[in-house]
Each structure stands twice: as structure tokens, then as C-alpha cells.
Design a protein around this motif. Sequence first.
Motif, PDB file in Angstrom:
ATOM      1  N   PRO A 164     -12.584   1.346   8.957  1.00 13.97           N
ATOM      2  CA  PRO A 164     -13.116   2.103   7.813  1.00 13.97           C
ATOM      3  C   PRO A 164     -12.441   1.774   6.491  1.00 13.97           C
ATOM      4  N   LEU A 165     -11.272   1.128   6.532  1.00 11.01           N
ATOM      5  CA  LEU A 165     -10.580   0.781   5.293  1.00 11.01           C
ATOM      6  C   LEU A 165     -10.754  -0.687   4.912  1.00 11.01           C
ATOM      7  N   LEU A 166     -11.657  -1.376   5.576  1.00 12.67           N
ATOM      8  CA  LEU A 166     -11.899  -2.778   5.259  1.00 12.67           C
ATOM      9  C   LEU A 166     -12.332  -2.914   3.798  1.00 12.67           C
ATOM     10  N   GLY A 167     -11.664  -3.797   3.068  1.00 16.54           N
ATOM     11  CA  GLY A 167     -11.970  -3.998   1.656  1.00 16.54           C
ATOM     12  C   GLY A 167     -11.268  -3.038   0.724  1.00 16.54           C
ATOM     13  N   LYS A 168     -10.464  -2.115   1.276  1.00 15.82           N
ATOM     14  CA  LYS A 168      -9.722  -1.151   0.472  1.00 15.82           C
ATOM     15  C   LYS A 168      -8.242  -1.531   0.436  1.00 15.82           C
ATOM     16  N   LYS A 169      -7.568  -1.096  -0.605  1.00 19.15           N
ATOM     17  CA  LYS A 169      -6.130  -1.355  -0.736  1.00 19.15           C
ATOM     18  C   LYS A 169      -5.361  -0.055  -0.567  1.00 19.15           C
ATOM     19  N   VAL A 170      -4.384  -0.079   0.336  1.00 15.44           N
ATOM     20  CA  VAL A 170      -3.544   1.081   0.587  1.00 15.44           C
ATOM     21  C   VAL A 170      -2.097   0.714   0.254  1.00 15.44           C
ATOM     22  N   VAL A 171      -1.453   1.531  -0.557  1.00 10.66           N
ATOM     23  CA  VAL A 171      -0.042   1.340  -0.918  1.00 10.66           C
ATOM     24  C   VAL A 171       0.760   2.457  -0.262  1.00 10.66           C
ATOM     25  N   VAL A 172       1.809   2.080   0.456  1.00  4.24           N
ATOM     26  CA  VAL A 172       2.659   3.051   1.150  1.00  4.24           C
ATOM     27  C   VAL A 172       4.100   2.845   0.698  1.00  4.24           C
ATOM     28  N   THR A 173       4.806   3.939   0.411  1.00  3.02           N
ATOM     29  CA  THR A 173       6.245   3.845   0.163  1.00  3.02           C
ATOM     30  C   THR A 173       6.967   4.446   1.360  1.00  3.02           C
ATOM     31  N   ALA A 174       8.154   3.894   1.668  1.00  2.00           N
ATOM     32  CA  ALA A 174       8.855   4.330   2.871  1.00  2.00           C
ATOM     33  C   ALA A 174      10.359   4.173   2.704  1.00  2.00           C
ATOM     34  N   GLY A 175      11.080   4.952   3.526  1.00  2.00           N
ATOM     35  CA  GLY A 175      12.527   4.818   3.580  1.00  2.00           C
ATOM     36  C   GLY A 175      13.248   5.572   2.478  1.00  2.00           C
ATOM     37  N   PRO A 176      14.567   5.416   2.435  1.00  2.00           N
ATOM     38  CA  PRO A 176      15.367   6.078   1.400  1.00  2.00           C
ATOM     39  C   PRO A 176      15.526   5.184   0.187  1.00  2.00           C
ATOM     40  N   THR A 177      16.103   5.722  -0.858  1.00  2.25           N
ATOM     41  CA  THR A 177      16.626   4.885  -1.938  1.00  2.25           C
ATOM     42  C   THR A 177      18.139   5.031  -1.955  1.00  2.25           C
ATOM     43  N   ARG A 178      18.796   4.053  -2.547  1.00  4.31           N
ATOM     44  CA  ARG A 178      20.239   4.097  -2.714  1.00  4.31           C
ATOM     45  C   ARG A 178      20.567   4.060  -4.198  1.00  4.31           C
ATOM     46  N   ALA A 221      -8.074  11.531   9.407  1.00  5.59           N
ATOM     47  CA  ALA A 221      -8.394  12.873   8.894  1.00  5.59           C
ATOM     48  C   ALA A 221      -8.636  12.837   7.393  1.00  5.59           C
ATOM     49  N   ILE A 222      -7.826  12.054   6.685  1.00  9.58           N
ATOM     50  CA  ILE A 222      -8.008  11.910   5.234  1.00  9.58           C
ATOM     51  C   ILE A 222      -9.357  11.270   4.930  1.00  9.58           C
ATOM     52  N   LEU A 223      -9.717  10.226   5.707  1.00 10.17           N
ATOM     53  CA  LEU A 223     -11.007   9.568   5.493  1.00 10.17           C
ATOM     54  C   LEU A 223     -12.174  10.497   5.816  1.00 10.17           C
ATOM     55  N   GLN A 224     -12.016  11.326   6.826  1.00 10.87           N
ATOM     56  CA  GLN A 224     -13.070  12.280   7.167  1.00 10.87           C
ATOM     57  C   GLN A 224     -13.262  13.321   6.068  1.00 10.87           C
ATOM     58  N   ARG A 272     -12.438  12.820   2.824  1.00  8.78           N
ATOM     59  CA  ARG A 272     -12.884  12.156   1.596  1.00  8.78           C
ATOM     60  C   ARG A 272     -14.024  11.212   1.928  1.00  8.78           C
ATOM     61  N   THR A 273     -15.207  11.721   1.991  1.00  5.55           N
ATOM     62  CA  THR A 273     -16.376  10.909   2.322  1.00  5.55           C
ATOM     63  C   THR A 273     -16.777   9.970   1.198  1.00  5.55           C
ATOM     64  N   ASP A 274     -16.132  10.100   0.031  1.00  9.82           N
ATOM     65  CA  ASP A 274     -16.452   9.229  -1.103  1.00  9.82           C
ATOM     66  C   ASP A 274     -15.601   7.972  -1.125  1.00  9.82           C
ATOM     67  N   ILE A 275     -14.939   7.626  -0.013  1.00 10.15           N
ATOM     68  CA  ILE A 275     -14.017   6.496   0.010  1.00 10.15           C
ATOM     69  C   ILE A 275     -14.706   5.190  -0.382  1.00 10.15           C
ATOM     70  N   ASP A 276     -15.987   5.022  -0.022  1.00  6.57           N
ATOM     71  CA  ASP A 276     -16.687   3.777  -0.353  1.00  6.57           C
ATOM     72  C   ASP A 276     -16.937   3.621  -1.840  1.00  6.57           C
ATOM     73  N   ASP A 277     -16.810   4.696  -2.605  1.00  5.22           N
ATOM     74  CA  ASP A 277     -17.024   4.620  -4.047  1.00  5.22           C
ATOM     75  C   ASP A 277     -15.736   4.273  -4.793  1.00  5.22           C
ATOM     76  N   ARG A 278     -14.660   4.061  -4.064  1.00  7.45           N
ATOM     77  CA  ARG A 278     -13.361   3.886  -4.727  1.00  7.45           C
ATOM     78  C   ARG A 278     -12.859   2.461  -4.555  1.00  7.45           C
TER      79      ARG A 278
END
Length: 402
Positions: free
Chosen positions: A184-198, A391-394, A396-402
Motif C-alpha cells: 500500500p505504500l508503493l510510490g510513497k516516501k516514509v521518513v523514520v527517526t530512531a534511537g537516541p541523540t548524544r 492502522a494509520i493507512l486504514q 487515512r484513506t487519502d494516502i493516494d492523494d499525498r
Amino acid sequence: MLNKNILICVTGGIAVYKAVALVSKLSQAGANVKVVMTKSAMEFVRPLTFQAMSRNDVFYDTFDEKDSRVIAHIDLADWADLVIIAPATANVIGKLANGIGDEMVTTILLATTAEVWIAPAMNVHMYENKAVMRNIERLHKDGYKFIEPSEGFLACGYVGKGRLEEPEKIAQLVSEKFNSNDLPLLGKKVVVTAGPTRERIDPVRYISNFSTGKMGYSMAEAAAALGAETVLISGPVGLGKPVGVKVIDVESAEEMFEAVLSEYDDATIVVKSAAVADYRPKDIHPQKIKKGEGESIIELTRTKDILKTLGERKAHQILVGFAAETENAVGHGMGKLDSKNLDFIIVNDVTDPDAGFGKETNVVTLLSKNGLNQLYPVMPKKELATVLLKAILQERTDIDDR
């Protein structure tokens, strides 16, 4: 993969033997596989081996036209549904980044309009060389997908990052790509941040937290598995790089702030799961602070609120926050959902024995600005990440418009 046309470009490195296994696995899965080799690759494995595994002719000479009715390198470029460079040496990465086509592999790469995946394999110091990093970054920006090398014992005797990803994992990624009904996320860009900072105090000390990055890395892996072009911005952690994910390593809150903003404008979904330090030392000492008599005071100043800034600049993005709390998790999450202009927030109580930093499992509640308030029972973080994204995709049914 049934009847999909996959072209494997094999370049010269000891990891060529893994490419043989990859061709075998793809062929067994029903794909039509053809192989093109550089002359250096032929020093490690002969073309006959790939011919036996693929049941197709193997190509290695631009001027050896096996079929006079077509021009071989153009015909192969047009034939492919997917092109994989495995192993990809520093040399071929440099050539591709600079538009050089001086033998059959590189001329095909310049001519194809198919998606190209690059699976690097080389000595750890070669991989970390600034010129190689520049070329990889350029190819990232040009739209090429990288299958990050893993860490381990290298043929040269070093231990570090540079091992060609295992054929089983590459074959799994290919299978996921062509199973578009579950992407369902084909063609979409997802940015994730993770971990701690120092946040550095002096050359040997820093302020940080207990985050291990496991939940954020799981979210990045899940996004990639659902078809997204995935960028993972990671603080210092001890985890392996997720397959098929672009990873940007940072250390401080300021570095994470800049990295997130650089990837934000064209993102569809941003998942802010990193545990960013709220404060940093006002002054960073250039030399180690020596132990003295009595107490020592370190003056702190606020770091930039990354999530709030993203909320203020939000245009089309779906913005997802994380909140690690020790009391009234849902109440505090509701407050952040509103004050930081989020679409969703995932909250958990880190005092729960099944949740929190370093655990393999988590217990969270997903809140949305539209009123969703869903508690999920304890489950492995890798499984939970997929459940949350779906669950987020369910919602936000407007995901294809973004």
C-alpha cells in the motif's frame, strides 16, 4: 516473481559467489533471469556457472552480438522489469554516478528505464571513503535503491560494514516488490527517526538516554516491506541496517533536526520515534574536564523541538509522533497530539515490564486527531510496527492523494 524479467549485473568482487545463489533463488521462484558480467567478475566465477543457474545466455562483451536482429545492451535494458547490481563495487558505483558507460554493464545501466537496485560489497574503508559516499548519495538522489551491505567478517580480513546482503534477503525484497497487492505504500516516501541523540559535554562525555532504536528500526523495516521508499535517520545505536532502507547516521539533536528537514518536503509519512535530548550543554568543552574538589555544575540549554517544527511546517505530510511516558501516557499523548499539530501519536509507558527501551516487545496506544484511541496488547516490536502502519493507512484513506 512469476515470469518477471530480472537482469543481474555482476561486477568484480569476491562476493560474486553470492550472486550465483541469488540467480538460483530468483529462477526457482519463477522469474526469468539474465546475467551480465564485467571482465573482473569473470575472474571470480566463469559465465558458464550463471548460464547453468539461469538457463539463459550470459552477456559480458558489448560487441558480442548473440542475436543480429537486436543490439544486445539496448535489448537487455528494455527487457528488464528490474535490474540488480550484485555485488556492486566502488568502481561501478562511481561510473554510474558520473554517467560513464565504458563496458556492457554500465552501458545497460545507462540505457535502462527499469528500476535499478544496487547491492554494494567492498572493504569497509572503501565503503566509508568520502568519494564513494558522495557517489552513493548522488545515486540516492537520482532515484536508485540501495540494498545496504551488512556488517561482519570480510574476505580481506577486516570486520565491518561491506558484506553483500544475503541472497535470501534480496530475493525476499524482489518478491515483495512484485507483490503489489500487499504494497500500500508503493510510490510513497516514509521518513523514520530512531534511537537516541548524544549531546557532547567534552571529548569523552555526553548526555543521552536509554533508547536503543529497536522500535524505530522496526517501523522503517515495516515501511520498506509495505513498498515505501524509506529513509531512516538514526542516532547512535548497535543495530544492523535494515534491508532496502536509506540510512542517515547522526549524533546530536541538531544533526537530526537538519537531516529530517532535508528529507521532509517530499515525504508522505514522517514517523518521529527517536528519543531526542530535550537539553544540551550550553558550552562544549574542547578538552576533557578534570575532576576537582566539590560539586560541578553543567549549564543546559534547550535543543530544537523537531516534532513541533515539523508540525508547524506540515503541508501534505502525515505526521506521526512517539511519546515515551512514565505516567498518564494517554493524557500526555493527547496534549502533544494537539500542541504539536500531529496526525497520530503512539504512546507507551516505559515502566511497563513488557515495553520501553531495549525490550523486544512493546505495549502502545495509537491516538489520532480524528479521535482514534486504540490500545494494542503486548507484541514483538517488528510485528507491532506493521500493525501500526496498516492502522494509520486504514485511518487515512487519502494516502493516494499525498
